[in-house]
Design a protein around this motif. Structure first.
Motif, short mmCIF file in Angstrom:
data_model
loop_
_atom_site.label_atom_id
_atom_site.label_comp_id
_atom_site.label_asym_id
_atom_site.label_seq_id
_atom_site.Cartn_x
_atom_site.Cartn_y
_atom_site.Cartn_z
N LYS A 146 0.80 -1.11 -0.12
CA LYS A 146 0.00 -0.16 0.07
C LYS A 146 0.73 1.47 -0.10
O LYS A 146 0.64 2.27 -0.79
CB LYS A 146 -0.94 -0.02 1.24
N GLN A 147 2.02 1.32 0.88
CA GLN A 147 2.93 2.42 0.71
C GLN A 147 3.37 2.64 -0.35
O GLN A 147 3.57 3.68 -0.90
CB GLN A 147 3.91 2.35 2.12
N ARG A 195 2.49 1.84 -3.22
CA ARG A 195 1.41 2.08 -4.43
C ARG A 195 1.26 3.64 -4.28
O ARG A 195 1.32 4.33 -5.31
CB ARG A 195 -0.01 1.50 -4.28
N GLN A 196 0.94 4.14 -3.07
CA GLN A 196 0.70 5.59 -2.67
C GLN A 196 1.94 6.27 -3.17
O GLN A 196 1.70 7.34 -3.65
CB GLN A 196 0.31 5.62 -1.19
N THR A 226 -3.78 4.66 -7.70
CA THR A 226 -4.86 4.26 -7.06
C THR A 226 -4.85 2.90 -7.10
O THR A 226 -4.42 2.13 -7.68
CB THR A 226 -6.41 4.95 -7.64
#
Length: 66
Positions: A6-7, A9-10, A15
């Motif tokens: 998640k980190q 990707r962000q 998105t």
């Protein structure tokens, strides 16, 4: 693993939907990977590492202490 994915990707500016499209999987499947890392196959984890520019070791071992 999910938090690391998640980190990454962000940080890469994607998105969940964009990541899913890049990986060729549904957004729901990608969301599950971020929430429950055991949902990811090795090949999917490798592809994630390529898309966001981190090593596959970082995905699997980011939160492991030595």
């Amino acid at each position: 693993m999910g938090f690391t994915v998640k980190q990454a990707r962000q940080y890469a500016g994607f998105t969940q939907r964009e990541m899913a499209e890049k990986l060729g999987i549904s957004r729901d499947t990608y969301r599950k990977i971020e929430q429950s890392p055991e949902c990811a196959t090795v090949s999917t984890a490798k592809r994630i590492s390529e898309v966001v520019g981190i090593s596959i070791d970082q995905i699997f071992f980011a939160n492991k202490s030595t």
